[in-house]
Design a protein around this motif. Structure first.
Motif, short mmCIF file in Angstrom:
data_model
loop_
_atom_site.label_atom_id
_atom_site.label_comp_id
_atom_site.label_asym_id
_atom_site.label_seq_id
_atom_site.Cartn_x
_atom_site.Cartn_y
_atom_site.Cartn_z
N ALA A 87 83.96 49.12 36.77
CA ALA A 87 83.46 48.17 35.77
C ALA A 87 84.55 47.18 35.39
CB ALA A 87 82.94 48.91 34.55
N SER A 88 85.77 47.68 35.20
CA SER A 88 86.89 46.81 34.86
C SER A 88 87.18 45.83 35.98
CB SER A 88 88.14 47.65 34.55
OG SER A 88 87.92 48.50 33.46
N ALA A 89 87.15 46.32 37.22
CA ALA A 89 87.40 45.45 38.37
C ALA A 89 86.32 44.38 38.50
CB ALA A 89 87.47 46.28 39.65
N LEU A 90 85.06 44.77 38.31
CA LEU A 90 83.96 43.81 38.38
C LEU A 90 84.10 42.74 37.31
CD1 LEU A 90 81.21 42.87 39.48
CD2 LEU A 90 80.13 44.50 37.92
N LEU A 91 84.38 43.18 36.09
CA LEU A 91 84.54 42.22 34.99
C LEU A 91 85.70 41.28 35.26
CD1 LEU A 91 83.80 41.19 32.19
CD2 LEU A 91 85.22 43.01 31.21
N LEU A 92 86.80 41.82 35.76
CA LEU A 92 87.97 40.99 36.03
C LEU A 92 87.68 39.94 37.09
CD1 LEU A 92 90.96 40.28 35.82
CD2 LEU A 92 91.43 42.13 37.44
N VAL A 93 87.02 40.33 38.19
CA VAL A 93 86.74 39.39 39.27
C VAL A 93 85.78 38.30 38.81
CG1 VAL A 93 85.67 39.14 41.53
CG2 VAL A 93 87.22 41.06 41.09
N VAL A 94 84.70 38.68 38.12
CA VAL A 94 83.75 37.69 37.63
C VAL A 94 84.41 36.75 36.63
CG1 VAL A 94 81.61 37.36 36.32
CG2 VAL A 94 81.75 39.17 38.05
N GLN A 95 85.17 37.32 35.70
CA GLN A 95 85.87 36.48 34.73
C GLN A 95 86.83 35.52 35.41
OE1 GLN A 95 87.91 38.18 31.06
NE2 GLN A 95 89.70 37.62 32.28
N SER A 96 87.55 36.00 36.42
CA SER A 96 88.52 35.16 37.13
C SER A 96 87.83 33.99 37.82
CB SER A 96 89.30 36.00 38.14
OG SER A 96 90.03 37.03 37.50
N VAL A 97 86.70 34.26 38.47
CA VAL A 97 85.97 33.19 39.15
C VAL A 97 85.47 32.15 38.14
CG1 VAL A 97 83.92 32.65 40.52
CG2 VAL A 97 85.30 34.65 41.09
N VAL A 98 84.92 32.62 37.03
CA VAL A 98 84.43 31.70 36.00
C VAL A 98 85.57 30.87 35.44
CG1 VAL A 98 83.37 31.54 33.71
CG2 VAL A 98 82.45 33.14 35.39
N PHE A 99 86.69 31.53 35.15
CA PHE A 99 87.85 30.80 34.64
C PHE A 99 88.36 29.79 35.65
CE2 PHE A 99 89.65 33.83 31.16
CZ PHE A 99 88.42 33.79 30.53
N GLY A 100 88.37 30.18 36.93
CA GLY A 100 88.82 29.26 37.97
C GLY A 100 87.94 28.03 38.07
N ILE A 101 86.63 28.24 37.98
CA ILE A 101 85.69 27.11 38.02
C ILE A 101 85.89 26.20 36.81
CG2 ILE A 101 83.25 26.47 37.91
CD1 ILE A 101 82.63 29.00 39.51
N LEU A 102 86.08 26.79 35.64
CA LEU A 102 86.27 25.99 34.42
C LEU A 102 87.55 25.17 34.50
CD1 LEU A 102 85.14 28.51 31.65
CD2 LEU A 102 83.91 26.49 32.49
#
Length: 230
Positions: A87-102
Motif C-alpha cells: 500500500a505504501s509503495a502504491l501510494l508513493l508511486v502514484v503520488q510521485s507521478v502526480v507530483f511529476g505531472i504537476l
C-alpha cells in the motif's frame, strides 16, 4: 488488491501532511524567491534557483513518517506487513507521478509567462527542456520515487534495529565508501570513471539509475519490514 487499496485509503487520512505540506512549502519557497528576484529588477538572463529541491526533501521526510507513525496503527488494525508495504509503495508511486505531472505543468506555465514575468527559472531544467514531454515528466517523477523508497527503507531499518543499528549502518556505509575511494585511487581509476560518468546519457542519470536504486531500496525495505515489530 482490494485490501491494499483499503490500506492506501487509510494512509491518506492524513493527506494534509502527505500531499498538502509538500506543496505548501514549495509555494512558500517560490513566493520568497519571486519577491527576492522581483526586488532585484530586470536582468538580461534568467534568474536560476535550485529551490525546487525543497519539495523532494519534504517527500523524503513524509515517507519516513509513513513507517514511524502509520505502521504501528495499521498493525493494530490487523494489517499484515506485506499489505502495508505494498500500500505504501502504491501510494508513493502514484503520488510521485502526480507530483511529476504537476511540476511539468508548472514548468510549462513558467515558459509561457517568460519566467513569471521576471525571468525566474524556478521549475525549469535547462538540460531537459528539449526532450519529449513524457521524458520531462519522468525527470521530475523519478527523484520522488527514489527518495520515497529511501525514506521508507531508513524508517524500516530504524524500526527493526533501533538507533544502534542506524549508527552501525551509517558507519559501515562511510567505511565502505572510504575503502572504495582508496581502492580507486590506488588503481588510478578516477579518470576512467570520470569519462564513463560524463558519457552517461541524461536519461540514465535521472531515470535509469534512480530506477535501479529504487529497486534496491524497495527490496531491502520489504525484506527488513518482515521482522519489524510495532
Amino acid at each position: 488488491m482490494n485490501r491494499v487499496l483499503t490500506v492506501t485509503r487509510v494512509q491518506l487520512v492524513g493527506w494534509q501532511n502527505t500531499v498538502g505540506w509538500p506543496w505548501l512549502l514549495l509555494t512558500m519557497v517560490f513566493a520568497v524567491n519571486y519577491v527576492v528576484f522581483w526586488t532585484i529588477g530586470d536582468t538580461e538572463g534568467n534568474y536560476t534557483t535550485g529551490a525546487l529541491v525543497s519539495i523532494y526533501i519534504v517527500v523524503f521526510v513524509t515517507s519516513i513518517n509513513w513507517i514511524t507513525q502509520l505502521l504501528p496503527f495499521s498493525m493494530a488494525l490487523s494489517v499484515i506487513r506485506r499489505t502495508f508495504y505494498l500500500a505504501s509503495a502504491l501510494l508513493l508511486v502514484v503520488q510521485s507521478v502526480v507530483f511529476g505531472i504537476l511540476l511539468f505543468l508548472c514548468q510549462l506555465v513558467e515558459e509561457a509567462t517568460g519566467g513569471w514575468g521576471i525571468h525566474l527559472q524556478f521549475f525549469g531544467l535547462n538540460f531537459v527542456d528539449d526532450l519529449h514531454p513524457l521524458l520531462r515528466i519522468a525527470f521530475y517523477t523519478m527523484p520522488f520515487v527514489l527518495l520515497g523508497f529511501l525514506g521508507i527503507f531508513v524508517a524500516v531499518f530504524y524500526k527493526r534495529f533501533g538507533l544502534t543499528g542506524m549508527w552501525l549502518l551509517t558507519t559501515a556505509t562511510l567505511l565502505g565508501l572510504a575503502g572504495l575511494a582508496v581502492l580507486l585511487t590506488w588503481q588510478e581509476l578516477w579518470p576512467a570513471i570520470g569519462r564513463w560518468l560524463v558519457d552517461q546519457p541524461q536519461v540514465a542519470w535521472f531515470v535509469g539509475w534512480p530506477a535501479l536504486f529504487t529497486a534496491l531500496f524497495g527490496g531491502a525495505g520489504y525484506l527488513t519490514l518482515r521482522r519489524v515489530t510495532p
